[in-house]
Design an enzyme around this catalytic site. Structure first.
Site, PDB file in Angstrom:
ATOM      1  N   LYS A 180     102.713  30.793  46.814  1.00  0.00           N
ATOM      2  CA  LYS A 180     104.141  30.551  46.572  1.00  0.00           C
ATOM      3  C   LYS A 180     104.660  31.448  45.439  1.00  0.00           C
ATOM      4  CE  LYS A 180     103.805  27.660  49.894  1.00  0.00           C
ATOM      5  NZ  LYS A 180     104.051  26.247  50.087  1.00  0.00           N
TER       6      LYS A 180
HETATM    7  C1  LIG Z   1     103.626  25.048  50.980  1.00  0.00           C
HETATM    8  C2  LIG Z   1     104.658  24.171  51.565  1.00  0.00           C
HETATM    9  C3  LIG Z   1     104.621  22.778  51.413  1.00  0.00           C
HETATM   10  C4  LIG Z   1     103.441  22.046  50.834  1.00  0.00           C
HETATM   11  O1  LIG Z   1     103.093  22.472  49.570  1.00  0.00           O
HETATM   12  P1  LIG Z   1     101.566  22.272  49.052  1.00  0.00           P
HETATM   13  O2  LIG Z   1     101.676  22.624  47.605  1.00  0.00           O
HETATM   14  O3  LIG Z   1     100.723  23.211  49.833  1.00  0.00           O
HETATM   15  O4  LIG Z   1     101.210  20.852  49.277  1.00  0.00           O
HETATM   16  C5  LIG Z   1     105.687  22.038  51.882  1.00  0.00           C
HETATM   17  N1  LIG Z   1     106.721  22.604  52.503  1.00  0.00           N
HETATM   18  C6  LIG Z   1     106.787  23.944  52.705  1.00  0.00           C
HETATM   19  C7  LIG Z   1     107.967  24.532  53.373  1.00  0.00           C
HETATM   20  C8  LIG Z   1     105.745  24.763  52.253  1.00  0.00           C
HETATM   21  O5  LIG Z   1     105.802  26.079  52.464  1.00  0.00           O
END
Ligand SMILES: *Cc1c(COP(=O)(O)O)cnc(C)c1O
Length: 375
Positions: A180
């Site tokens: 991210k």
């Molecule tokens: C990555 C992601 C999540 C979940 O996040 P995690 O930290 O992996 O639990 C939820 N929604 C979207 C759109 C994502 O890209």
């Protein structure tokens, strides 16, 4: 293989983590508050609640919104399944609304058509980093007395009409997974301008514990006394990881700027390819490009994907429509429900997009993509 996403860790991050490890607090200490203060400032709101993942952030946000069995949550199918799964775990019925063909974000007119007496929350996703059409969605949620939740797992650092993501919805959730826009290894946060929603989020992420004596039912029990008034979980993000987050947040603007450079280079080199659509942002949006979702002819997506992988480019597809997962199919959800999202999915390939890509990496991706598309 060049990955599609990757963290950027430098010496200052490692020093921050080392300092936290050497401190008195591994968890529930001062680094948590420091990180939450920095996240809230970045979001342009008063409250940030750190948690152990983006999924935990969604679970906490839906719990804070008071989601109960029988409530309906309207969301997008073009997302990671957690956006829907966390509400379903609280007993909500998930109602999928279709997306805008240009951005892949929730189409406000589809949302308006999906509202019923039982709708409680509209949950949009800032796909690829592009903020949802918050003014239009807010129009719908305020008219029907609903909450707007923005899953901003892709979009910390994005703005809409100059306002930061985090200040656009009633509740906004971030993910700090390594791919991210910034990372705490695993981690996430809920941000809100609403003190009451924030208090409920804090309670749910920490067992529902009530330590404020004024709020306790039996405060005379003794100094050790604590009470649980509603069930909760332990979703606390440790100091060690919060220290990493604070350090990363200081470089978020750099990360966003580098993502924009890569986006511009891809646009320039790939925009003229036959049958290919490059990602676009609506007027007023300044996305922190988390993904670079290229769209190619659906019937050639698989061969282009395979060719890129064979050339060492670790492309990805985001996302299989959420209701295609057997867990939804078993509940009666049928393919074809949101045709625009399905068409988006069938054409989509995410090219590598992360700040540590060098100019020569970017050139390599462009060359490989031109080769793959030419077939
Ligand atoms: C990555 C992601 C999540 C979940 O996040 P995690 O930290 O992996 O639990 C939820 N929604 C979207 C759109 C994502 O890209």
């Amino acid at each position: 293989m060049l990955p599609y996403g990757r963290q950027s860790i430098d010496a200052s991050d490692i020093a921050a983590v080392t300092d936290a490890l050497n401190s008195d607090w591994l968890t529930t200490g001062p680094e948590v508050e420091r990180f939450e203060t920095a996240v809230a400032a970045r979001a342009g709101v008063d409250h940030a609640v750190s948690v152990t993942s983006g999924t935990a952030a969604l679970h906490v946000a839906y719990a804070a919104a008071g989601i109960e069995p029988g409530d309906e949550v309207i969301t997008t199918p073009l997302t990671f399944v957690a956006t829907a799964a966390t509400a379903a775990l609280l007993g909500a019925k998930i109602v999928f609304a279709d997306v805008d063909p240009a951005t892949g974000n929730l189409d406000p007119s589809a949302v308006a058509a999906a509202v019923t007496e039982r709708t409680r929350v509209v949950a949009g996703v800032d796909y690829a980093g592009v903020p949802v059409d918050a003014p239009a969605l807010r129009g719908i949620t305020s008219r029907h007395d609903l909450l707007l939740l923005e899953d901003a797992a892709h979009s910390i650092g994005s703005t809409l009409d100059g306002a930061p993501v985090g200040s656009l919805a009633d509740l906004t959730t971030y993910s700090f997974f390594p791919t991210k826009n910034l990372t705490t290894t695993e981690g996430g946060a809920v941000v809100t301008a609403d003190a009451e929603l924030a208090a409920r989020a804090v309670s749910f992420k920490n067992h529902g514990l009530v330590r404020d004596r004024a709020m306790q039912r039996y405060p005379d029990e003794g100094p050790w006394h604590q009470e649980v008034h509603a069930f909760g979980l332990n979703y606390r993000l440790p100091d060690v990881l919060c220290a990493l987050g604070t350090s990363q947040l200081e470089r978020l603007d750099q990360f966003v700027a580098r993502r924009a450079e890569i986006k511009a280079a891809y646009d320039e080199a790939l925009g003229d390819l036959e049958g290919v659509d490059i990602p676009v942002a609506p007027q007023g949006a300044a996305p922190a490009w988390h993904l670079y979702p290229l769209r190619v002819p659906a019937e050639r997506r698989r061969s282009i994907f395979d060719s890129l992988r064979e050339q060492g480019i670790g492309v990805q597809v985001n996302y299989i429509p959420a209701y295609w997962h057997p867990v939804f199919e078993d509940l009666g959800y049928q393919r074809g429900m949101c045709p625009v999202a399905e068409e988006y999915y069938r054409r989509e390939i995410s090219l590598p997009m992360f700040p540590a890509l060098t100019d020569s990496d970017v050139e390599r991706v462009i060359e490989a993509t031109r080769v793959a598309v030419a077939g």
